[in-house]
Design a protein around this motif. Structure first.
Motif, PDB file in Angstrom:
ATOM      1  N   PRO A   2      -5.375   2.856  30.537  1.00 28.58           N
ATOM      2  CA  PRO A   2      -4.946   1.566  29.997  1.00 28.58           C
ATOM      3  C   PRO A   2      -5.646   0.364  30.629  1.00 28.58           C
ATOM      4  N   GLU A   3      -6.078   0.454  31.878  1.00 27.29           N
ATOM      5  CA  GLU A   3      -6.661  -0.722  32.522  1.00 27.29           C
ATOM      6  C   GLU A   3      -7.934  -1.207  31.836  1.00 27.29           C
ATOM      7  N   PRO A   4      -8.923  -0.356  31.538  1.00 31.73           N
ATOM      8  CA  PRO A   4     -10.108  -0.852  30.833  1.00 31.73           C
ATOM      9  C   PRO A   4      -9.774  -1.421  29.452  1.00 31.73           C
ATOM     10  N   VAL A   5      -8.836  -0.786  28.752  1.00 26.25           N
ATOM     11  CA  VAL A   5      -8.449  -1.284  27.433  1.00 26.25           C
ATOM     12  C   VAL A   5      -7.740  -2.627  27.578  1.00 26.25           C
ATOM     13  N   GLU A   6      -6.893  -2.746  28.593  1.00 22.93           N
ATOM     14  CA  GLU A   6      -6.210  -4.020  28.838  1.00 22.93           C
ATOM     15  C   GLU A   6      -7.226  -5.111  29.164  1.00 22.93           C
ATOM     16  N   ASP A   7      -8.227  -4.786  29.971  1.00 27.94           N
ATOM     17  CA  ASP A   7      -9.283  -5.756  30.289  1.00 27.94           C
ATOM     18  C   ASP A   7     -10.019  -6.187  29.021  1.00 27.94           C
ATOM     19  N   ALA A  11     -10.294  -9.891  27.421  1.00 28.19           N
ATOM     20  CA  ALA A  11     -11.604 -10.479  27.120  1.00 28.19           C
ATOM     21  C   ALA A  11     -11.676 -10.919  25.662  1.00 28.19           C
ATOM     22  N   LEU A  12     -11.144 -10.103  24.757  1.00 23.30           N
ATOM     23  CA  LEU A  12     -11.152 -10.472  23.340  1.00 23.30           C
ATOM     24  C   LEU A  12     -10.285 -11.697  23.092  1.00 23.30           C
TER      25      LEU A  12
END
Length: 150
Positions: A2-7, A11-12
């Motif tokens: 989840p952390e990379p997706v949350e980042d 960013a989006l």
């Protein structure tokens, strides 16, 4: 993971500032939504207002107001729909084509200035990844909602 997706989501979300900066360069009388609606009419036209709403993922009333404003400005015109005389289709006028072209040129110029330190390869790679992201989201959005497993 989840952390990379949350980042990515953060960013989006922050890209809203980039979108607003680019939209500012669309002529003031168009605004971001007006530009998007005009672009749909250009790309898909002649087109019904319902198709504009579908392409922009907005309610029919929102698209109808956008198209009405574009018509009032002289950027689009209505014509009878040959398939259904009760309905109308929207097409671009020469003035609409000029404002669309000029707005697009201004937005590209803003992006070129902001990205002047980027290599062509980096710009091309980002464009490809953003298109992939758009396609993946579109694919998910078209799927029926799945119920949680019990």
């Amino acid at each position: 993971m989840p952390e990379p997706v949350e980042d990515l989501v953060i960013a989006l979300y922050r890209l809203g500032r980039v979108q607003r900066a680019i939209a500012r360069d669309a002529l003031a009388e168009l605004g971001g939504q007006g530009f998007a609606a005009l672009a749909v009419v250009h790309r898909e036209g002649p087109v019904r207002v319902s198709a504009v709403a579908e392409q922009l993922s907005v309610d029919l009333s929102v698209a109808s107001r956008q198209v009405a404003a574009l018509a009032l400005a002289g950027y689009v015109e209505r014509e009878p729909d040959p398939d259904d005389r009760r309905a109308s289709r929207i097409h671009l006028t020469p003035a609409g084509m000029r404002v669309l072209t000029d707005s697009h040129r201004r937005m590209v110029s803003t992006a070129e200035t902001a990205l002047e330190q980027w290599s062509a390869q980096d710009v091309t790679g980002l464009a490809a990844q953003l298109e992939r992201l758009r396609e993946d989201f579109a694919a998910v959005a078209s799927l029926p909602l799945q119920k949680d497993a019990a």
